[in-house]
Design an enzyme around this catalytic site. Sequence first.
Site, PDB file in Angstrom:
ATOM      1  N   SER A 147       0.793  -1.130  -0.217  1.00 38.39           N
ATOM      2  CA  SER A 147      -0.165  -0.132   0.125  1.00 38.39           C
ATOM      3  C   SER A 147       0.826   1.249  -0.150  1.00 38.39           C
ATOM      4  O   SER A 147       1.602   1.367  -0.813  1.00 38.39           O
ATOM      5  CB  SER A 147      -1.117   0.103   1.010  1.00 38.39           C
ATOM      6  OG  SER A 147      -1.870   1.071   1.020  1.00 38.39           O
ATOM      7  N   ASP A 301      -0.731   1.210  -4.672  1.00 39.60           N
ATOM      8  CA  ASP A 301      -1.659   0.228  -5.099  1.00 39.60           C
ATOM      9  C   ASP A 301      -3.212   0.552  -5.884  1.00 39.60           C
ATOM     10  O   ASP A 301      -3.929  -0.061  -6.254  1.00 39.60           O
ATOM     11  CB  ASP A 301      -1.592  -0.838  -4.263  1.00 39.60           C
ATOM     12  CG  ASP A 301      -2.484  -0.804  -2.804  1.00 39.60           C
ATOM     13  OD1 ASP A 301      -2.369   0.529  -2.415  1.00 39.60           O
ATOM     14  OD2 ASP A 301      -3.368  -1.667  -2.302  1.00 39.60           O
ATOM     15  N   ASP A 303      -5.891   1.902  -3.978  1.00 38.29           N
ATOM     16  CA  ASP A 303      -7.027   1.779  -3.274  1.00 38.29           C
ATOM     17  C   ASP A 303      -7.433   2.853  -2.542  1.00 38.29           C
ATOM     18  O   ASP A 303      -8.705   3.166  -2.330  1.00 38.29           O
ATOM     19  CB  ASP A 303      -6.805   0.365  -2.511  1.00 38.29           C
ATOM     20  CG  ASP A 303      -5.922   0.330  -1.631  1.00 38.29           C
ATOM     21  OD1 ASP A 303      -5.101   1.470  -1.427  1.00 38.29           O
ATOM     22  OD2 ASP A 303      -5.635  -0.656  -0.744  1.00 38.29           O
TER      23      ASP A 303
END
Length: 572
Positions: A147, A301, A303
């Site tokens: 992340s 990533d 998100d």
Amino acid sequence: MNPEINAKAEAWLSPTFDETTQKEVKKLIEQDSEELTESFYKNLEFGTGGMRGIMGVGTNRINKYTLGKNTQGLSNYLKEAFSGQTPKVAIAYDCRNNSKELAQVVADVFSANDIKVYLFSDLRPTPELSFAVKHLDCHCGIVLTASHNPPEYNGYKVYWQDGGQLVPPQDSEIVAEIESLDYSAVNFDAKKEHITYIDKDVDEAFIKASLENGSFSELDKHRDDVTIVFTPLHGTSVTIIPDVLEGAGYKNVQIVEEQRKPDGNFPTVKSPNPEEPEALKMALDLAEEKGADIVVGTDPDCDRLGIAVRDNSGKLVLLNGNQTMVVMTDFLLENYFANNEAKGNEFIGSTIVSTPMMETLAKSYDVECKLGLTGFKWIAKMIVDYPSQQFIGGGEESFGFMVGDFVRDKDAVTATLLACEIVTKAKSEGSSFFKKLQDLYVKHGFFKEDLTSLVKKGISGAEEIKQTMINLRENPLTTINGEKIVKIDDYASSKSLKVSTGESTDIDIPKANVLIYHTDQGSRIAARPSGTEPKIKFYISVNDNAESLDDLSKVEEKLDAKIAGVLKELGI
């Protein structure tokens, strides 16, 4: 030298481990360094967002052996859980150093265990992996990512059949299977015939679904009036978001060129985290140059997203995750009820440490707001647990949002499109994203939140975090900043205590190391150790009513003073 740690390290000098690994371990043993202790004092654990850690040799590090052991355990579990079937797994990876190589290792181990693997041929956003699990009818999914953690980290997130991350009971059962294995049990001998590489077909399906869920046809003639600045922060979002915005009809999209190329070293930022204002500086500078209406930045990533919009004076201001979430949710609800007949089964989702304004917003639309623990896997689980209810959207304070249920994880791709659609509609009406937020504050109350994280690294840091939580439980606050504590929710014991009567009621949410204080004036203070980073986090929420837009600045000053008072009393 700690004999136990030394024994764990020496076990890595066996032929089970390759020559390069053995050399690195020997070096650590000879140096008898703190690094040896940190690398071997425990096994890397699954946390809120899967397994994350520093890359290197050792049981407490991300490497081919720790991930290989995870994958072998997961393979064993899949074959037992889906006996009589050929399990299928989708695998994706982000821009991090070693992600591609580690993804191949994971694919090899699955294939060695006669499991069908769909491996993305190049880096892709995490939400696309969640989508691919359902789209390809897989039993499981893996994404290699850490992340927004620093460059030395990597990670391993596991998804289940529904496209959501692992939740009980599968999570503990799989961990138990992994822990029962020795490293010598890992089968690295790939069967290449079981590995299929995927790319454009899944991309096109994901883009189509994003457009269906995140764009609104009535805005078609207004998108030319909006200028967008976008930065992938050297991450995976550049592979999808420009195509999604183009597919929706946005032509004026400016990408921060210095941050366009995926790079696991993240050379232009201290931290590739859109929660950090510094990470979006280059994008903000470009937005001023281009006169942009909105700035969007995504994490590696893809998100999480951070956005900046113009305030009433035309100045670009960064919004926090709670603010973005509230405006997005209101927009989705407003559009849903304008275009669909309410069935009384609609709900939105959020988390116990996100803004309570989500619950207030839900009441105004007469829909349910379900709350879960931190981590989007719990919002995804709500959809599984309540199949007769209609999920509209939901989010959490840490800059994550999910539009509909075609993806079962926070999704910065569709959320980016949604944010741009809100800006477009507001501008066409002579308003703005910022003004929409202000209107909601006047209508529902001005809620303001603060998140303060204390970083405590290493073994001593972990002990300090543990002791802080013990102190907050054993010596609970009775007042904070002049406000009386009226309720204490302890998610570790699943008990909610009404302070005035001593009455205790059960909390119907899975246990977690979270403690929340509620005051008589509606303030809320939550303490929670991070599940993926060496941090303890304090979430503060305060609120007050504003009679009109003219009152907002005065009310905000009052709320800022409240937050400062709370932080002072907590000593942070």
